[in-house]
Design a protein around this motif. Structure first.
Motif, mmCIF file in Angstrom:
data_model
loop_
_atom_site.group_PDB
_atom_site.id
_atom_site.type_symbol
_atom_site.label_atom_id
_atom_site.label_comp_id
_atom_site.label_asym_id
_atom_site.label_seq_id
_atom_site.Cartn_x
_atom_site.Cartn_y
_atom_site.Cartn_z
ATOM 1 N N VAL A 107 -24.275 61.357 -26.163
ATOM 2 C CA VAL A 107 -25.573 61.784 -26.694
ATOM 3 C C VAL A 107 -26.672 61.533 -25.661
ATOM 4 C CG1 VAL A 107 -27.326 61.306 -28.439
ATOM 5 C CG2 VAL A 107 -24.937 61.516 -29.104
ATOM 6 N N ALA A 108 -26.597 60.379 -24.983
ATOM 7 C CA ALA A 108 -27.591 60.073 -23.953
ATOM 8 C C ALA A 108 -27.550 61.102 -22.825
ATOM 9 C CB ALA A 108 -27.352 58.668 -23.407
ATOM 10 N N LEU A 109 -26.341 61.515 -22.418
ATOM 11 C CA LEU A 109 -26.235 62.540 -21.379
ATOM 12 C C LEU A 109 -26.756 63.882 -21.871
ATOM 13 C CD1 LEU A 109 -22.737 61.758 -19.803
ATOM 14 C CD2 LEU A 109 -25.005 61.099 -18.976
ATOM 15 N N ARG A 110 -26.503 64.205 -23.118
ATOM 16 C CA ARG A 110 -27.040 65.451 -23.675
ATOM 17 C C ARG A 110 -28.562 65.435 -23.673
ATOM 18 N NH1 ARG A 110 -26.281 66.123 -29.883
ATOM 19 N NH2 ARG A 110 -28.082 64.725 -29.733
ATOM 20 N N ASN A 111 -29.143 64.286 -23.998
ATOM 21 C CA ASN A 111 -30.604 64.182 -23.981
ATOM 22 C C ASN A 111 -31.148 64.272 -22.556
ATOM 23 O OD1 ASN A 111 -30.829 63.964 -26.769
ATOM 24 N ND2 ASN A 111 -30.702 61.732 -26.735
ATOM 25 N N VAL A 112 -30.364 63.825 -21.577
ATOM 26 C CA VAL A 112 -30.785 64.005 -20.186
ATOM 27 C C VAL A 112 -30.876 65.495 -19.856
ATOM 28 C CG1 VAL A 112 -30.075 63.709 -17.774
ATOM 29 C CG2 VAL A 112 -29.950 61.789 -19.356
ATOM 30 N N GLY A 113 -29.898 66.274 -20.321
ATOM 31 C CA GLY A 113 -29.973 67.718 -20.128
ATOM 32 C C GLY A 113 -31.207 68.311 -20.785
#
Length: 323
Positions: free
Chosen positions: A98-104
């Motif tokens: 989820v954190a990586l998705r929010n980075v995107g």
């Protein structure tokens, strides 16, 4: 001897054209001059040495130690080499995904975060009415603590807060700005942009000070619109400034939102507002997994490096095409 013979024996004084010009000879280079030239050559390195030592000692060396520590274990395997197990654990953790998705999502919203201070700086540079007042007002949020900003917007964005009451008067239903998983991350990012774009505004104004005003006058004489002036004059001339603001804004989004996240959502609802830095704090401070936190930090550094280099390459290509 006759006076005539004496006068002929004495040479006549030299005229102005015949005066000998003295030749100036530079003194031979002695030991002191050689020491001076050597000192001049070494001066730049001496001046750079403190900054280089600080970067090596406080930046690069801790970074290398953190990367090395990310290959060790936690708990019972503390200090033991575990290879890439920590990185495999990160990829299997839904919160980290989820954190990586929010980075995107942050990367997609980055042009908005840069365009807002860029346009405001353009209007201030063009001296719109009240530009001095707007300059101070726009910069004011940048001096506030993220904790204070988060507390203020917790009140404004509450379900029964002023914003929803204002929307109610317009016939729009209340929005759960901080409790809706689909909306919360946008609320936090929006507040962060509002609180930090003042610094980017200052950088843009500094870039405008190097802009040749004659180019703007020529565009006005040619009948260019504001959009054409921005695209074909301002953007190419401020390409270096734009690159700098893009990179620093992205770094700020990835590494300076912890205070807002902690105060506004604490990673919720249901972990939908997690970012890598908040995940690192949870693993290090609450879960007592320092090696896993080091692995997440290494991934965050790699993300910032790749995104920053990609942004610079894209912006350079875009400015070359506009020229």
């Amino acid at each position: 001897m006759t006076p005539q013979s004496l006068s002929s024996a004495v040479p006549a004084p030299a005229g102005p054209a015949e005066e000998a010009t003295p030749v100036r000879r530079s003194p031979p280079a002695g030991p002191s001059s050689r020491r001076g030239s050597r000192a001049e050559r070494l001066a730049p390195y001496v001046l750079l040495a403190p900054a280089v030592l600080i970067i090596l000692g406080l930046r690069l060396w801790p970074l290398l130690l953190g990367v090395n520590f990310s290959f060790t274990g936690d708990g019972d395997r503390n200090g033991q080499s575990v290879g890439f197990d920590n990185y495999a654990t990160l990829l299997a953790d839904p919160l980290f995904r989820v954190a990586l998705r929010n980075v995107g999502l942050l990367v997609l919203l980055l042009p908005v975060a840069v365009a807002i201070p860029g346009l405001l700086a353009t209007f201030i540079y063009l001296r719109v009415p009240g530009h001095r007042f707007h300059r101070g007002v726009y910069f004011f949020p940048a001096v506030l603590s993220p904790v204070i900003v988060g507390a203020i917007f917790n009140l404004l964005l509450a379900y029964d807060g002023p914003l929803n009451k204002l929307l109610g008067t317009a016939g729009v239903g209340p929005v759960d700005w901080l409790g809706d998983p689909q909306v919360a991350i946008f609320s936090v990012v929006g507040v962060h942009i509002w609180a930090t774009f003042g610094m980017a505004l200052v950088v843009f104004l500094a870039g405008f000070s190097t802009l040749d005003a004659a180019l703007l006058d020529a565009a006005k004489i040619d009948g260019s619109s504001l959009a054409q002036t921005i695209r074909y004059v301002i953007v190419p001339c401020l390409s270096r400034t734009i690159q700098f603001v893009f990179v620093t804004t992205m770094i700020g989004m990835l590494t300076s939102m912890f205070g807002l996240l902690y105060v506004m959502t604490s990673g919720g609802p249901a972990g939908t507002t997690y970012l890598p830095e908040y995940y690192i704090w949870i693993q290090q401070g609450q879960m007592n997994h320092p090696a896993l936190a080091s692995a997440a930090s290494s991934v965050l550094f790699l993300i910032m490096l790749v995104v920053g280099l990609a942004q610079i390459a894209i912006l350079r290509r875009a400015t070359k095409e506009d020229r």
